[in-house]
Design a protein around this motif. Sequence first.
Motif, PDB file in Angstrom:
ATOM      1  N   MET A 184    -107.584   8.951  46.572  1.00 42.97           N
ATOM      2  CA  MET A 184    -106.446   9.743  46.109  1.00 42.97           C
ATOM      3  C   MET A 184    -106.344   9.664  44.590  1.00 42.97           C
ATOM      4  O   MET A 184    -106.472   8.590  43.998  1.00 42.97           O
ATOM      5  CB  MET A 184    -105.150   9.228  46.748  1.00 42.97           C
ATOM      6  N   PHE A 185    -106.113  10.792  43.975  1.00 41.22           N
ATOM      7  CA  PHE A 185    -106.041  10.907  42.524  1.00 41.22           C
ATOM      8  C   PHE A 185    -104.717  11.596  42.207  1.00 41.22           C
ATOM      9  O   PHE A 185    -104.478  12.717  42.667  1.00 41.22           O
ATOM     10  CB  PHE A 185    -107.231  11.739  42.054  1.00 41.22           C
ATOM     11  N   VAL A 186    -103.822  10.932  41.459  1.00 36.77           N
ATOM     12  CA  VAL A 186    -102.469  11.431  41.241  1.00 36.77           C
ATOM     13  C   VAL A 186    -102.281  11.816  39.782  1.00 36.77           C
ATOM     14  O   VAL A 186    -102.483  10.984  38.876  1.00 36.77           O
ATOM     15  CB  VAL A 186    -101.418  10.378  41.639  1.00 36.77           C
ATOM     16  N   LEU A 187    -101.890  13.065  39.537  1.00 35.59           N
ATOM     17  CA  LEU A 187    -101.665  13.571  38.186  1.00 35.59           C
ATOM     18  C   LEU A 187    -100.173  13.544  37.888  1.00 35.59           C
ATOM     19  O   LEU A 187     -99.379  14.166  38.595  1.00 35.59           O
ATOM     20  CB  LEU A 187    -102.188  15.003  38.066  1.00 35.59           C
ATOM     21  N   LEU A 188     -99.778  12.818  36.833  1.00 36.13           N
ATOM     22  CA  LEU A 188     -98.376  12.644  36.479  1.00 36.13           C
ATOM     23  C   LEU A 188     -98.077  13.223  35.101  1.00 36.13           C
ATOM     24  O   LEU A 188     -98.938  13.206  34.215  1.00 36.13           O
ATOM     25  CB  LEU A 188     -98.012  11.158  36.465  1.00 36.13           C
ATOM     26  N   PRO A 189     -96.842  13.687  34.891  1.00 36.61           N
ATOM     27  CA  PRO A 189     -96.423  14.022  33.529  1.00 36.61           C
ATOM     28  C   PRO A 189     -96.053  12.730  32.810  1.00 36.61           C
ATOM     29  O   PRO A 189     -95.809  11.702  33.459  1.00 36.61           O
ATOM     30  CB  PRO A 189     -95.182  14.892  33.759  1.00 36.61           C
ATOM     31  N   PRO A 190     -95.973  12.752  31.488  1.00 35.15           N
ATOM     32  CA  PRO A 190     -95.463  11.580  30.778  1.00 35.15           C
ATOM     33  C   PRO A 190     -93.940  11.609  30.807  1.00 35.15           C
ATOM     34  O   PRO A 190     -93.349  12.361  31.574  1.00 35.15           O
ATOM     35  CB  PRO A 190     -95.998  11.788  29.355  1.00 35.15           C
ATOM     36  N   LYS A 247    -100.514  -2.344  42.883  1.00 34.71           N
ATOM     37  CA  LYS A 247    -100.839  -2.221  41.460  1.00 34.71           C
ATOM     38  C   LYS A 247    -102.308  -1.864  41.265  1.00 34.71           C
ATOM     39  O   LYS A 247    -102.659  -1.074  40.382  1.00 34.71           O
ATOM     40  CB  LYS A 247    -100.511  -3.521  40.721  1.00 34.71           C
ATOM     41  N   ARG A 248    -103.165  -2.435  42.088  1.00 33.14           N
ATOM     42  CA  ARG A 248    -104.591  -2.085  41.995  1.00 33.14           C
ATOM     43  C   ARG A 248    -104.809  -0.614  42.328  1.00 33.14           C
ATOM     44  O   ARG A 248    -105.583   0.080  41.667  1.00 33.14           O
ATOM     45  CB  ARG A 248    -105.417  -2.967  42.933  1.00 33.14           C
ATOM     46  N   ARG A 249    -104.112  -0.148  43.370  1.00 33.59           N
ATOM     47  CA  ARG A 249    -104.231   1.267  43.728  1.00 33.59           C
ATOM     48  C   ARG A 249    -103.694   2.151  42.613  1.00 33.59           C
ATOM     49  O   ARG A 249    -104.256   3.211  42.319  1.00 33.59           O
ATOM     50  CB  ARG A 249    -103.489   1.538  45.045  1.00 33.59           C
ATOM     51  N   ARG A 286     -94.597   5.872  44.773  1.00 31.02           N
ATOM     52  CA  ARG A 286     -94.400   4.469  45.156  1.00 31.02           C
ATOM     53  C   ARG A 286     -94.627   4.281  46.650  1.00 31.02           C
ATOM     54  O   ARG A 286     -95.279   3.311  47.065  1.00 31.02           O
ATOM     55  CB  ARG A 286     -92.992   4.014  44.771  1.00 31.02           C
ATOM     56  N   SER A 287     -94.101   5.190  47.459  1.00 28.82           N
ATOM     57  CA  SER A 287     -94.270   5.087  48.909  1.00 28.82           C
ATOM     58  C   SER A 287     -95.741   5.096  49.300  1.00 28.82           C
ATOM     59  O   SER A 287     -96.183   4.310  50.148  1.00 28.82           O
ATOM     60  CB  SER A 287     -93.550   6.245  49.608  1.00 28.82           C
ATOM     61  N   LEU A 288     -96.510   6.000  48.693  1.00 25.06           N
ATOM     62  CA  LEU A 288     -97.928   6.091  49.011  1.00 25.06           C
ATOM     63  C   LEU A 288     -98.667   4.826  48.582  1.00 25.06           C
ATOM     64  O   LEU A 288     -99.524   4.313  49.305  1.00 25.06           O
ATOM     65  CB  LEU A 288     -98.539   7.320  48.338  1.00 25.06           C
ATOM     66  N   LEU A 289     -98.320   4.306  47.397  1.00 25.23           N
ATOM     67  CA  LEU A 289     -99.002   3.106  46.897  1.00 25.23           C
ATOM     68  C   LEU A 289     -98.666   1.875  47.727  1.00 25.23           C
ATOM     69  O   LEU A 289     -99.545   1.076  48.047  1.00 25.23           O
ATOM     70  CB  LEU A 289     -98.625   2.864  45.430  1.00 25.23           C
ATOM     71  N   THR A 290     -97.412   1.709  48.078  1.00 18.43           N
ATOM     72  CA  THR A 290     -97.011   0.496  48.798  1.00 18.43           C
ATOM     73  C   THR A 290     -97.417   0.531  50.261  1.00 18.43           C
ATOM     74  O   THR A 290     -97.656  -0.523  50.874  1.00 18.43           O
ATOM     75  CB  THR A 290     -95.490   0.275  48.696  1.00 18.43           C
ATOM     76  N   SER A 291     -97.507   1.739  50.824  1.00 17.59           N
ATOM     77  CA  SER A 291     -97.893   1.844  52.235  1.00 17.59           C
ATOM     78  C   SER A 291     -99.389   1.672  52.434  1.00 17.59           C
ATOM     79  O   SER A 291     -99.852   1.386  53.542  1.00 17.59           O
ATOM     80  CB  SER A 291     -97.468   3.201  52.792  1.00 17.59           C
ATOM     81  N   GLY A 292    -100.142   1.860  51.347  1.00 15.53           N
ATOM     82  CA  GLY A 292    -101.590   1.811  51.471  1.00 15.53           C
ATOM     83  C   GLY A 292    -102.185   3.072  52.062  1.00 15.53           C
ATOM     84  O   GLY A 292    -103.370   3.117  52.384  1.00 15.53           O
ATOM     85  N   ALA A 293    -101.369   4.118  52.194  1.00 15.57           N
ATOM     86  CA  ALA A 293    -101.866   5.393  52.740  1.00 15.57           C
ATOM     87  C   ALA A 293    -102.972   5.945  51.854  1.00 15.57           C
ATOM     88  O   ALA A 293    -102.869   5.905  50.629  1.00 15.57           O
ATOM     89  CB  ALA A 293    -100.726   6.397  52.844  1.00 15.57           C
ATOM     90  N   GLU A 294    -104.019   6.448  52.475  1.00 14.00           N
ATOM     91  CA  GLU A 294    -105.150   7.010  51.739  1.00 14.00           C
ATOM     92  C   GLU A 294    -105.504   8.381  52.312  1.00 14.00           C
ATOM     93  O   GLU A 294    -106.575   8.561  52.902  1.00 14.00           O
ATOM     94  CB  GLU A 294    -106.361   6.074  51.805  1.00 14.00           C
TER      95      GLU A 294
END
Length: 260
Positions: free
Chosen positions: A1-7, A102-104, A212-220
Amino acid sequence: MFVLLPPSEGKASSGRGAPLKPESLSLPGLTAAREAVLTELVELCAGDEDKAREVLGLSEGLRGEVAKNAELRTAGARPAGEIYTGVLYDSLGLASLDTAAKRRASRSLLVFSGLWGAVRVTDRIPSYRCSMGVKLPGLGALGAHWRTPMASVLPEVAGSGLVLDLRSAAYAAAWKPKGEVAGRTASVRVLHAPTRKVVSHFNKATKGRIVRSLLTSGAEPKGPAELVEALGDLGYVVEAQAPAKSGQSWSLDVLVDEVH
């Protein structure tokens, strides 16, 4: 998963860390384009302060941002995930993630920027003020400046999996996924369910919570369809529209009842 964020417009202070090392930033294919923006921005802000404020679209109350930009090469640098603040990043809460999340985050999050093009949250940068909507006297509009180098670098960086696009329109203009990358890209809006309108504050907050939900759940999730399923499992109400033809992205609306 690759997430594009605004600043975020608001940024934490640079602190007392070692100064910026442009060559150490991720996505080295953007180095020359970064150097061009950095050089002109520093020169602009070291000169006529009123002109710099006009170019950057800063109010009188933000005059201090000009002096900060003038010292970008010597200011302390911190991880971008600590520099960017504001509603989205407060809701994302990078500092409070567990070690695995954090690694994800370090692997999957990419923050777009008028100055840097795009950086990972672990890249060390100084605090700055330069939005993607700025038009520098020499380089011109930054959105246009970044399109060519981004088109060269980003498709490879995006890998072969899901691209989750949470950028605002100004930052999305710097790189538009094309071809097969577009087909596995999902652009997300957050709508107030009763009115079906975007409200800036909770739009940003909900996007931060989604990441945050995706990162903490480990969903891929491997693609947009799997993302819709994963978000549903995490308690989000999602309406998805698949692309009408190849080369287009998926559109996802996340519906929120309460504005907060």
